[in-house]
Scaffold this motif. Structure first.
Motif, PDB file in Angstrom:
ATOM      1  N   PHE A 109       0.837  -1.206   0.000  1.00  0.00           N
ATOM      2  CA  PHE A 109       0.000   0.000   0.000  1.00  0.00           C
ATOM      3  C   PHE A 109       0.870   1.253   0.000  1.00  0.00           C
ATOM      4  O   PHE A 109       0.601   2.230  -0.716  1.00  0.00           O
ATOM      5  N   THR A 110       1.936   1.217   0.794  1.00  0.00           N
ATOM      6  CA  THR A 110       2.819   2.376   0.892  1.00  0.00           C
ATOM      7  C   THR A 110       3.597   2.596  -0.405  1.00  0.00           C
ATOM      8  O   THR A 110       3.727   3.731  -0.880  1.00  0.00           O
ATOM      9  N   ILE A 111       4.112   1.509  -0.979  1.00  0.00           N
ATOM     10  CA  ILE A 111       4.833   1.627  -2.259  1.00  0.00           C
ATOM     11  C   ILE A 111       3.891   2.185  -3.319  1.00  0.00           C
ATOM     12  O   ILE A 111       4.247   3.069  -4.101  1.00  0.00           O
ATOM     13  N   SER A 112       2.664   1.671  -3.326  1.00  0.00           N
ATOM     14  CA  SER A 112       1.675   2.138  -4.295  1.00  0.00           C
ATOM     15  C   SER A 112       1.406   3.633  -4.126  1.00  0.00           C
ATOM     16  O   SER A 112       1.358   4.383  -5.117  1.00  0.00           O
ATOM     17  N   GLY A 113       1.265   4.066  -2.870  1.00  0.00           N
ATOM     18  CA  GLY A 113       1.035   5.487  -2.610  1.00  0.00           C
ATOM     19  C   GLY A 113       2.214   6.334  -3.069  1.00  0.00           C
ATOM     20  O   GLY A 113       2.040   7.426  -3.622  1.00  0.00           O
ATOM     21  N   ALA A 114       3.431   5.825  -2.857  1.00  0.00           N
ATOM     22  CA  ALA A 114       4.624   6.557  -3.274  1.00  0.00           C
ATOM     23  C   ALA A 114       4.653   6.745  -4.790  1.00  0.00           C
ATOM     24  O   ALA A 114       4.953   7.840  -5.292  1.00  0.00           O
ATOM     25  N   ILE A 115       4.306   5.684  -5.519  1.00  0.00           N
ATOM     26  CA  ILE A 115       4.320   5.774  -6.982  1.00  0.00           C
ATOM     27  C   ILE A 115       3.229   6.730  -7.469  1.00  0.00           C
ATOM     28  O   ILE A 115       3.442   7.534  -8.388  1.00  0.00           O
ATOM     29  N   ALA A 116       2.061   6.666  -6.828  1.00  0.00           N
ATOM     30  CA  ALA A 116       0.992   7.604  -7.176  1.00  0.00           C
ATOM     31  C   ALA A 116       1.463   9.036  -6.908  1.00  0.00           C
ATOM     32  O   ALA A 116       1.169   9.960  -7.682  1.00  0.00           O
ATOM     33  N   GLY A 117       2.218   9.236  -5.820  1.00  0.00           N
ATOM     34  CA  GLY A 117       2.759  10.554  -5.501  1.00  0.00           C
ATOM     35  C   GLY A 117       3.731  11.036  -6.571  1.00  0.00           C
ATOM     36  O   GLY A 117       3.749  12.220  -6.921  1.00  0.00           O
ATOM     37  N   LEU A 118       4.509  10.106  -7.113  1.00  0.00           N
ATOM     38  CA  LEU A 118       5.410  10.451  -8.219  1.00  0.00           C
ATOM     39  C   LEU A 118       4.605  10.955  -9.414  1.00  0.00           C
ATOM     40  O   LEU A 118       4.947  11.968 -10.041  1.00  0.00           O
ATOM     41  N   GLY A 119       3.507  10.237  -9.712  1.00  0.00           N
ATOM     42  CA  GLY A 119       2.629  10.674 -10.801  1.00  0.00           C
ATOM     43  C   GLY A 119       2.082  12.072 -10.519  1.00  0.00           C
ATOM     44  O   GLY A 119       2.050  12.932 -11.404  1.00  0.00           O
ATOM     45  N   GLY A 120       1.678  12.297  -9.280  1.00  0.00           N
ATOM     46  CA  GLY A 120       1.133  13.602  -8.899  1.00  0.00           C
ATOM     47  C   GLY A 120       2.152  14.709  -9.067  1.00  0.00           C
ATOM     48  O   GLY A 120       1.827  15.804  -9.565  1.00  0.00           O
ATOM     49  N   PHE A 121       3.385  14.440  -8.686  1.00  0.00           N
ATOM     50  CA  PHE A 121       4.460  15.417  -8.855  1.00  0.00           C
ATOM     51  C   PHE A 121       4.567  15.829 -10.330  1.00  0.00           C
ATOM     52  O   PHE A 121       4.584  17.013 -10.666  1.00  0.00           O
ATOM     53  N   LEU A 122       4.634  14.828 -11.207  1.00  0.00           N
ATOM     54  CA  LEU A 122       4.783  15.104 -12.639  1.00  0.00           C
ATOM     55  C   LEU A 122       3.580  15.877 -13.171  1.00  0.00           C
ATOM     56  O   LEU A 122       3.708  16.779 -13.998  1.00  0.00           O
ATOM     57  N   PHE A 123       2.394  15.499 -12.673  1.00  0.00           N
ATOM     58  CA  PHE A 123       1.178  16.173 -13.133  1.00  0.00           C
ATOM     59  C   PHE A 123       1.207  17.660 -12.758  1.00  0.00           C
ATOM     60  O   PHE A 123       0.880  18.527 -13.572  1.00  0.00           O
ATOM     61  N   ALA A 124       1.633  17.943 -11.523  1.00  0.00           N
ATOM     62  CA  ALA A 124       1.696  19.335 -11.066  1.00  0.00           C
ATOM     63  C   ALA A 124       2.695  20.129 -11.904  1.00  0.00           C
ATOM     64  O   ALA A 124       2.434  21.270 -12.298  1.00  0.00           O
ATOM     65  N   VAL A 125       3.846  19.509 -12.178  1.00  0.00           N
ATOM     66  CA  VAL A 125       4.868  20.195 -12.972  1.00  0.00           C
ATOM     67  C   VAL A 125       4.354  20.460 -14.382  1.00  0.00           C
ATOM     68  O   VAL A 125       4.546  21.533 -14.941  1.00  0.00           O
ATOM     69  N   LYS A 126       3.664  19.484 -14.952  1.00  0.00           N
ATOM     70  CA  LYS A 126       3.165  19.639 -16.313  1.00  0.00           C
ATOM     71  C   LYS A 126       2.076  20.705 -16.402  1.00  0.00           C
ATOM     72  O   LYS A 126       2.112  21.578 -17.267  1.00  0.00           O
ATOM     73  N   ASP A 127       1.124  20.636 -15.482  1.00  0.00           N
ATOM     74  CA  ASP A 127       0.000  21.569 -15.528  1.00  0.00           C
ATOM     75  C   ASP A 127       0.350  22.934 -14.952  1.00  0.00           C
ATOM     76  O   ASP A 127      -0.283  23.927 -15.283  1.00  0.00           O
ATOM     77  N   GLY A 128       1.320  22.975 -14.038  1.00  0.00           N
ATOM     78  CA  GLY A 128       1.688  24.240 -13.410  1.00  0.00           C
ATOM     79  C   GLY A 128       0.638  24.726 -12.423  1.00  0.00           C
ATOM     80  O   GLY A 128       0.678  25.869 -11.976  1.00  0.00           O
ATOM     81  N   ALA A 129      -0.313  23.870 -12.091  1.00  0.00           N
ATOM     82  CA  ALA A 129      -1.347  24.251 -11.132  1.00  0.00           C
ATOM     83  C   ALA A 129      -1.944  23.005 -10.513  1.00  0.00           C
ATOM     84  O   ALA A 129      -1.922  21.931 -11.120  1.00  0.00           O
ATOM     85  N   VAL A 130      -2.434  23.152  -9.298  1.00  0.00           N
ATOM     86  CA  VAL A 130      -3.151  22.042  -8.667  1.00  0.00           C
ATOM     87  C   VAL A 130      -4.466  22.567  -8.106  1.00  0.00           C
ATOM     88  O   VAL A 130      -4.572  23.747  -7.764  1.00  0.00           O
ATOM     89  N   ASN A 131      -5.459  21.713  -8.057  1.00  0.00           N
ATOM     90  CA  ASN A 131      -6.714  22.073  -7.398  1.00  0.00           C
ATOM     91  C   ASN A 131      -7.301  20.830  -6.743  1.00  0.00           C
ATOM     92  O   ASN A 131      -6.849  19.718  -7.006  1.00  0.00           O
ATOM     93  N   PRO A 132      -8.282  21.013  -5.872  1.00  0.00           N
ATOM     94  CA  PRO A 132      -8.769  19.863  -5.081  1.00  0.00           C
ATOM     95  C   PRO A 132      -9.285  18.711  -5.928  1.00  0.00           C
ATOM     96  O   PRO A 132      -9.306  17.570  -5.457  1.00  0.00           O
ATOM     97  N   GLU A 133      -9.685  18.990  -7.169  1.00  0.00           N
ATOM     98  CA  GLU A 133     -10.224  17.908  -8.001  1.00  0.00           C
ATOM     99  C   GLU A 133      -9.234  16.754  -8.170  1.00  0.00           C
ATOM    100  O   GLU A 133      -9.618  15.625  -8.465  1.00  0.00           O
ATOM    101  N   LEU A 134      -7.945  17.073  -7.988  1.00  0.00           N
ATOM    102  CA  LEU A 134      -6.918  16.024  -8.112  1.00  0.00           C
ATOM    103  C   LEU A 134      -7.061  14.950  -7.045  1.00  0.00           C
ATOM    104  O   LEU A 134      -6.501  13.870  -7.154  1.00  0.00           O
ATOM    105  N   MET A 135      -7.788  15.270  -5.970  1.00  0.00           N
ATOM    106  CA  MET A 135      -7.960  14.275  -4.908  1.00  0.00           C
ATOM    107  C   MET A 135      -9.379  13.732  -4.880  1.00  0.00           C
ATOM    108  O   MET A 135      -9.711  12.935  -4.001  1.00  0.00           O
ATOM    109  N   SER A 136     -10.195  14.145  -5.812  1.00  0.00           N
ATOM    110  CA  SER A 136     -11.616  13.788  -5.720  1.00  0.00           C
ATOM    111  C   SER A 136     -11.821  12.326  -6.103  1.00  0.00           C
ATOM    112  O   SER A 136     -10.998  11.704  -6.756  1.00  0.00           O
ATOM    113  N   TRP A 137     -12.977  11.803  -5.712  1.00  0.00           N
ATOM    114  CA  TRP A 137     -13.257  10.390  -5.993  1.00  0.00           C
ATOM    115  C   TRP A 137     -13.439  10.150  -7.495  1.00  0.00           C
ATOM    116  O   TRP A 137     -13.307   9.035  -7.957  1.00  0.00           O
ATOM    117  N   HIS A 138     -13.712  11.233  -8.249  1.00  0.00           N
ATOM    118  CA  HIS A 138     -13.818  11.053  -9.706  1.00  0.00           C
ATOM    119  C   HIS A 138     -12.515  10.508 -10.273  1.00  0.00           C
ATOM    120  O   HIS A 138     -12.502   9.614 -11.105  1.00  0.00           O
TER     121      HIS A 138
END
Lengths: 254, 336
Positions: free
Chosen positions: B212-241
């Motif tokens: 579970f922890t390794i999985s969360g870490a990899i998802a966090g890596l994806g999130g990092f890249l997403f933030a860098v690419k988009d240059g912005a973050v908003n709560p929708e990134l954590m939504s159940w959608h």
């Protein structure tokens, strides 16, 4: 049945084990002793509490009262994995093999418990010599040596039962709790399984829950008869065969 | 290595080769879109480790993705470029810590309860950023200057593409190696029959928590890249959608296969783009959710084993009915 010599020693002991499910008493002050070099059969009708007894001895759930001792230690509070690592192996009445894995992989995964090394993430599991050797050995012992690469789910019923035992042996246990290993087996497969039990007997303590009475009376050194969660008789096969209580309660008059 | 294994490896190698060629032929828009897709592929791979690898259906994976993304933005200096060497590990670590916390509690439950508890923890994270000023509330926050890695500026579309590409391969290879290891095999054992694993001598809880922890870490890596690419973050990134979308990706691709997560992410993003395209669907493109949803329902109904099962299904058609019946029986036996 010749009794093995004196060096026998109690490896697993259940003392006054009681298990209640709400108002229902599934086990009532049941005591068993398993000695090295001895095969102890537990018989009884469905619902007599045989599987519950195995579940409590192996640590699947705790007893309401009573004690379990493994190799001289009180293990009543130990978790099931810890008991398993200390030399307690069990097989299940229903097949619990991994159907999509090969026979070898099934045994190897079980044997892996000897040397789990979960941190060695870069190392292929198949390269672990300890577990592959133990797995190979276990598969050959039960007679699956020529089916190592077959997918477990595609084996015949009898072979699946053999694999179930092989997975139990692969962990290198000293105490074996076998829940109906002969269920659904043909005559030839039953013979092979009895031969295997015969081979395992000298250096294991074996508890056998079984419905096949011919097999039980042939193989067991000691038989315990359970009815409604209670032990009504325990002794040698001859003693049980001639016990009037057992006759009326279980075997019927014949 | 069997024939089957070889064809799988060739298939995966072909995907990565195609991705290596793409930036030289595609438009800037295309390169950008493929980068996003690769980020989602990393995200989908993280979930595949749990769902396909361990049998844990996590319905809160977006929380770890979002936490990685928010960490990247919040920890970036405002006027100077941040360092990838600091931001990336920080994002991965924060996501892993939250995963450790969520996993430690949620793994005490099983089945549908586990699904609900992971969802609840993700929604908790969602409302924390949604309702507090910590991350700019509902508007989110911007990453004003993109981070750099030595001479590489991740603000550059091409540079980000290659960094994402390398990280995607690294994650894929890591998970492929992991699944063959003793740890990975133990997870597979837990997926099929946890009770048996315990009876064999495996304490399964630490294994599941590690996964579970390794999985969360990899998802966090994806999130990092997403933030860098988009240059912005908003709560929708954590939504159940988003948690749902990533689940659909791996179902679409085929659960139980790493390449399924890869294909699923690409199929999902391409389908979304397709139904959003005004050039193709005109007015209907406003209702792209409908088209996407119906396609997903159809593909799940027609492809029970996902897109990776497609060659096998075609093979069965060609081989005819007798073989198909035999194989069905095998599958049934395997289930018994």
């Amino acid at each position: 049945m010749p009794k093995p010599d004196s060096a026998s020693k109690v490896l697993l002991r259940g003392r006054d084990i009681t298990r209640r499910w709400g108002g229902l008493v599934a086990l009532n002050k049941v005591s068993v002793e398993l000695e090295r070099g001895s095969l102890h059969a537990v018989i009884g009708t469905n619902g007599a509490g045989k599987s519950t007894l195995i579940n409590i001895l192996s640590g699947e759930f705790p007893p309401s009262e009573g004690q379990v001792e493994l190799l001289g230690q009180d293990v009543t509070d130990w978790s099931q994995p810890k008991r398993a690592r200390s030399g307690l192996g069990r097989s299940y009445q229903r097949n619990t093999i991994y159907p999509s894995f090969s026979v070898m992989e099934n045994c190897r995964l079980a044997a892996q418990a000897r040397k789990p090394a979960p941190w060695a993430w870069w190392q292929s599991a198949a390269r672990c010599e300890v577990s592959t050797a133990a797995a190979h050995d276990a598969a050959v012992r039960v007679g699956l040596g020529n089916a190592l690469d077959r997918t477990a789910g595609l084996l015949s019923h009898g072979q699946k039962r053999q694999l179930e035992i092989a997975m139990c042996l692969a962990t290198g246990p000293e105490v074996l709790l076998l829940d109906e290993p002969l269920a659904g087996m043909g005559a030839e497969e039953t013979e092979r399984m009895l031969t295997l039990l015969e081979q395992l007997r000298p250096d294991h303590a074996i508890l056998l829950v079984e419905h096949d009475m011919d097999a039980v009376f042939r193989a067991a050194d000691r038989i315990t008869v359970m009815v409604n969660g209670q032990v009504i008789a325990s002794g040698s096969p001859d003693f049980i065969r001639n016990s009037p209580e057992v006759k009326t309660a279980y075997l019927g008059d014949h | 290595m069997t024939n089957n294994d070889t064809s799988k490896s060739v298939f995966v190698a072909a995907i990565f080769a195609a991705l290596a060629i793409y930036p030289f032929t595609g438009s800037e828009f295309g390169t950008d879109l493929v980068t996003t897709t690769m980020v989602f592929a990393i995200f989908a791979l993280s979930l595949e480790l749990l769902v396909g690898g361990t049998g844990l259906v996590c319905f809160g994976q977006a929380a770890f993705f979002g936490i990685g993304a928010y960490s990247a933005v919040l920890l970036s200096p405002q006027y100077d470029p941040g360092s990838v060497a600091i931001l990336l590990p920080a994002a991965v670590l924060t996501a892993a810590l939250y995963a450790l916390f969520v996993g430690a509690l949620s793994l005490r439950t099983k089945g549908v309860y586990f699904i609900m508890v992971t969802l609840a923890f993700a929604q908790m994270a969602y409302f924390v950023v949604h309702d507090t000023s910590l991350g700019g509330g509902t508007d989110g926050i911007y990453m004003t200057v993109k981070p750099t890695l030595g001479a590489i500026d991740l603000g550059d579309t091409q540079a980000l593409y290659w960094v994402t590409y390398v990280l995607l391969i690294a994650v894929f290879v890591f998970l492929a190696v992991l699944s063959r290891s003793r740890f990975g095999r133990a997870l597979a054992g837990i997926r099929v029959n946890e009770q048996r694993m315990r009876a064999t001598g495996f304490s399964t809880y630490p294994y599941k928590l590690a996964a579970f922890t390794i999985s969360g870490a990899i998802a966090g890596l994806g999130g990092f890249l997403f933030a860098v690419k988009d240059g912005a973050v908003n709560p929708e990134l954590m939504s159940w959608h988003l948690s749902g979308s990533v689940l659909v990706m791996i179902i679409l691709g085929g659960i139980g296969h790493l390449r399924g997560a890869l294909i699923g992410a690409f199929a999902f993003v391409l389908l979304e783009e397709l139904f959003k395209s005004e050039a193709i669907f005109g007015e209907f493109s406003k209702h792209w959710h409908l088209g996407l949803g119906m396609t997903i329902i159809a593909s799940v109904a027609l492809l029970p084993r996902g897109l990776v099962g497609l060659p096998g299904q075609w093979g069965q058609h060609l081989l005819g009915r007798a073989t198909r019946r035999a194989e069905d029986m095998e599958v049934q036996n395997a289930k018994a």
